[in-house]
Each structure stands twice: as structure tokens, then as C-alpha cells.
Design an enzyme around this catalytic site. Structure first.
Site, short mmCIF file in Angstrom:
data_model
loop_
_atom_site.label_atom_id
_atom_site.label_comp_id
_atom_site.label_asym_id
_atom_site.label_seq_id
_atom_site.Cartn_x
_atom_site.Cartn_y
_atom_site.Cartn_z
N GLN A 86 70.00 79.04 14.90
CA GLN A 86 70.02 80.16 14.08
C GLN A 86 69.57 80.96 12.94
O GLN A 86 70.06 81.78 12.82
CB GLN A 86 71.78 79.90 14.12
CG GLN A 86 72.23 79.76 15.00
CD GLN A 86 74.15 78.91 15.14
OE1 GLN A 86 74.80 77.86 14.96
NE2 GLN A 86 74.92 80.51 14.86
N HIS B 286 72.45 71.16 17.85
CA HIS B 286 73.41 71.90 17.41
C HIS B 286 73.16 72.63 18.97
O HIS B 286 72.36 73.37 18.43
CB HIS B 286 73.05 72.53 15.90
CG HIS B 286 74.63 74.30 16.31
ND1 HIS B 286 75.15 73.34 15.07
CD2 HIS B 286 75.40 74.32 16.71
CE1 HIS B 286 76.51 74.24 14.57
NE2 HIS B 286 75.81 75.06 15.95
N ASN C 131 77.18 68.82 18.25
CA ASN C 131 77.77 69.85 17.89
C ASN C 131 78.69 70.49 18.82
O ASN C 131 78.48 70.96 19.68
CB ASN C 131 76.98 71.16 17.05
CG ASN C 131 78.23 72.16 16.76
OD1 ASN C 131 78.92 72.18 15.46
ND2 ASN C 131 77.78 73.54 17.33
N GLU C 132 80.10 70.12 18.52
CA GLU C 132 81.49 71.15 19.27
C GLU C 132 80.88 70.80 20.64
O GLU C 132 81.02 71.87 21.89
CB GLU C 132 81.18 72.35 18.76
CG GLU C 132 81.66 72.81 17.75
CD GLU C 132 81.86 74.16 16.70
OE1 GLU C 132 81.77 74.77 18.37
OE2 GLU C 132 82.10 74.63 16.73
#
Ligand code: BGC
Length: 387
Positions: free
Chosen positions: A18, A112, A155-156
Site C-alpha cells: 500500500q 499483508h 493480516n486479517e
């Protein structure tokens, strides 16, 4: 005396893809260039944090924080099957060293949302040897984790499994589709294998970070549906964490379902730019929910934030969020850190750059970073809560 315990981690979070830019060997880069487009825009140079991370770290330090959560990029470290780039491993070592030198605790995420493209095209998490392939990468990065105390494996996994299902064409009902069991099993197996190797070879505390969707019935007829969806989206992932050293809780809002399982925004709620209900105290509800499901498990809020072009709204959100965290701690809940999402306005996946989660603006052409009033408010609030 401060409500917040000694050693509480105050930080911000980012993810490699990101903010870094030019993550060309990743699956996301490929997805971003599919024609006709399936995402709003490609990530391109992002915030050029690949080169400008010292500046990012200096900003975090200047805000009086003591921690930085960032991810290292598997797609760069292993751009081809079983080729490990020493130069990239060294790059992330330098980033970890820079963070520690600035007096910040690095909290490292190993994965991620992005994968090396070769791994994705060869079956990804549904490969029968996915856990082995993931741990092979994890073992390679163990040497650069010297001085790190906490690692987030994946992540998540709950949101991520929904993203994988959506990319495979599964339709959601006003939201990401339900995770496919094959992806969930692959992610859980990879997490467990990574935890085992890290516990065997290091002194690190290890966990994963789970988005807390907190499914609520939009009306009384939806109570049963909300319970069913809670298990699918939240609980099965929290249960996995019970065997870990901690759980990362990530909260943005709560989620409402109707009796048909469609995700809706009931009347009276203000939507953020992402369309979620604007609820500054959501993080408090998330902490209580997770703490009740996994009593005794230390919690780090590894993400919490609000997408808005209006920084005044973000400031109000931040105040409310920290008040909520403080109340949870005062109730005796074991919360050990708070990481605001995000340090920078960055590439918000399928939504591109129009979503603004950052405490710091990043100019899209000059990459100049400009802290917003919310960044300075965060600094003040941390000073206040640390007294
Ligand atoms: C993810 C981030 C994302 C953020 C805001 C979380 O789902 O971990 O990568 O940018 O929420 O949507």
C-alpha cells in the site's frame, strides 16, 4: 496515574504494497493491470516508501509514538519459486534497524494481502504444500528479526479470505463474499506452521491480526443470521488465536446484516467514505467482543481508523477511539497497544487512492508528506494518556 499500562505500544500501521510502490512481482500488481480493469487504479509508485521509509519513521518518531507496524513483502523477498533475494532481505533488515534506532518498536507483519505471483498462479493457499512454502519464506526472514519482539503472521485472514473469494468470482451480499473453506483451511495451516517455526527458533511473541466485523442484526428478525455470520466472519478466526501469544484486533466499524444475510447500513448511521457506519467507539466494542471470546489472550489493536476527506471527522474518531480503548483497559481488559491505520494516505486496494485513511497526506507526484491536524492531535492524546 495513566490508565494505559507501562510499555503500552502507541503506533501507526502500514502495509508494504500500500505504501512502497512498484511491487511488480506480486499478485496484486497483476490484478491491478487486468484489462478491462477490476480495480479503481493501479498502485504504481504508491508513497514510494520503499525508498522513503526513513522519512516515514522520522515522522512517527516526531509524533511521540513508540511503535511502527509494517509488513515485509514476500513477493519481493521470493520473487521466483525458491529464489530468495538477499538484497531484499537486507532492505527489510535496514528498515527494522532504522525503526529500532529511532526508538520505535517494529511490529512486523509477514503477509499483508499480497502474494508472490508465482505462488498465486500455482494455486496459492489451496496448494497442498502452501504451509510449507510459507514457512520456507518465514525461515529465511528469521535472521532479520533480531531486535523485534512481536510478529503478526497473516493480516486479517478473515477479510483476506473474502477478497480471495471475490477475486475468484464469488458474489457477496453488499459486502465481501463469505470465505471459502479451502482458503480458510490453507490460511490456518500456514499460520500454525509459521507460529511453530517461529516459536521453535526465536523468542518472539507471535499472533495474527483479525478484523473484527462485529455482525449485528439490522432488525430483530436478523438475530439468528447475525449469529451465523459472526461465526463465519469473526469467531472461527478468533478461536485459532487462542493458542497464540496475542491477537491483533482490527476495527473500523460494526457490520449490520438483515435476515437475508445482506450487509446494510441502517437508517440514522453516517457512512464514512468507505461506506461503513461512522462509529468512533467501534474499537471498544471489538476489544470487548474478542476479549470475551478469548479470555486471557493479550490484545493489540493492530489497526483502527476512519477513511475521510474531512480530517475533523478523523480527529473526532480518534478521540472517541482512544476513549473507548481507555475504558476497556479500565475494565481490566488486557490491551497492550494501539496502532492507528494509517500513517499515510495510501493505496486502498480495489478502491485505489481516493480513500483517505492517513494521519499524513502524501502528494501523489512529489511524495511530499504533510502531517494533518489529526496527526498532531494523536501526539497530544498520547502525551495525555501517558501521563
Ligand atoms: C487492511 C488494510 C486496509 C484497511 C482499510 C484493513 O482491512 O488490513 O490493508 O487498508 O483495512 O480498509
Amino acid at each position: 496515574m495513566s490508565t494505559f499500562p507501562q510499555g503500552f505500544l502507541w503506533g501507526t500501521a502500514t502495509a508494504a504494497h500500500q505504501v512502497e510502490g512498484n511491487n511488480t512481482t506480486s499478485d496484486w500488481w497483476h490484478i491491478e493491470h487486468i484489462k478491462p480493469p477490476v480495480v479503481a487504479e493501479p498502485s504504481g509508485d504508491a508513497c514510494d516508501s520503499f525508498h522513503r521509509y526513513p522519512e516515514d519513521i522520522a515522522i512517527i518518531k516526531s509524533l511521540g509514538l513508540n511503535a511502527y507496524r509494517f509488513s515485509i513483502e514476500w513477493a519481493r523477498i521470493e520473487p521466483e519459486d525458491n529464489f530468495f533475494s538477499q538484497a531484499m532481505i537486507d532492505h527489510y533488515r535496514a528498515m527494522i534497524v532504522e525503526t529500532i534506532k529511532a526508538g520505535l518498536e517494529p511490529v512486523i507483519t509477514l503477509q499483508h494481502f499480497t502474494l508472490p505471483q508465482w505462488f498465486r498462479t500455482s494455486g496459492g493457499w489451496q496448494r497442498s504444500d502452501a504451509a510449507e512454502i510459507f514457512t520456507r519464506y518465514v525461515e529465511k526472514v528469521i535472521p532479520i528479526l533480531d531486535g523485534v519482539k512481536r510478529v503478526v503472521t497473516i493480516n486479517e485472514p478473515n477479510i483476506y479470505a473474502g477478497i480471495l473469494a471475490a477475486q475468484a468470482g464469488v458474489q457477496g451480499k453488499g459486502f465481501l463474499p463469505q470465505p471459502r473453506p479451502e482458503d480458510v483451511q490453507g490460511l490456518i495451516a500456514a499460520h500454525r506452521a509459521a507460529v511453530n517455526i517461529l516459536k521453535l527458533k526465536t523468542q518472539l511473541d507471535v499472533g495474527w491480526s483479525v478484523a473484527n466485523l462485529l455482525l449485528l442484526p439490522a432488525d430483530p428478525s436478523a438475530e439468528e443470521k447475525a449469529r451465523e455470520l459472526s461465526h463465519i466472519y469473526d469467531d472461527q478466526f478468533i478461536e485459532v488465536s487462542r493458542a497464540d501469544d496475542f491477537i491483533g484486533v482490527q476495527s473500523y466499524s460494526v457490520t449490520f446484516t438483515n435476515s437475508a444475510g445482506e450487509i446494510v447500513l441502517p437508517e440514522g448511521y453516517i457512512p464514512t467514505d468507505m461506506g461503513y457506519a461512522y462509529l468512533p467507539d467501534a474499537v471498544g466494542r471489538a476489544i470487548r467482543y474478542v476479549n470475551d471470546k478469548a479470555p486471557g489472550l493479550p490484545i493489540f489493536v493492530t489497526e483502527n481508523g476512519c477513511s475521510s476527506h474531512d480530517d475533523v471527522l478523523r480527529q473526532e474518531y480518534l478521540r472517541g477511539a482512544l476513549e473507548a480503548v481507555a475504558s476497556c483497559i479500565a475494565e481490566g481488559r488486557d490491551v497492550r497497544g494501539y496502532f492507528h491505520w494509517s500513517l499515510l494516505d495510501n493505496f486502498e486496494w480495489a478502491a485505489g487512492y481516493k480513500q483517505k485513511f492517513g494521519l499524513v497526506d502524501c502528494d501523489r507526484t512529489t511524495f511530499v508528506r504533510t502531517p494533518k491536524p489529526s496527526a498532531y492531535l494523536y501526539k497530544e492524546l498520547v502525551q495525555h494518556y501517558s501521563r
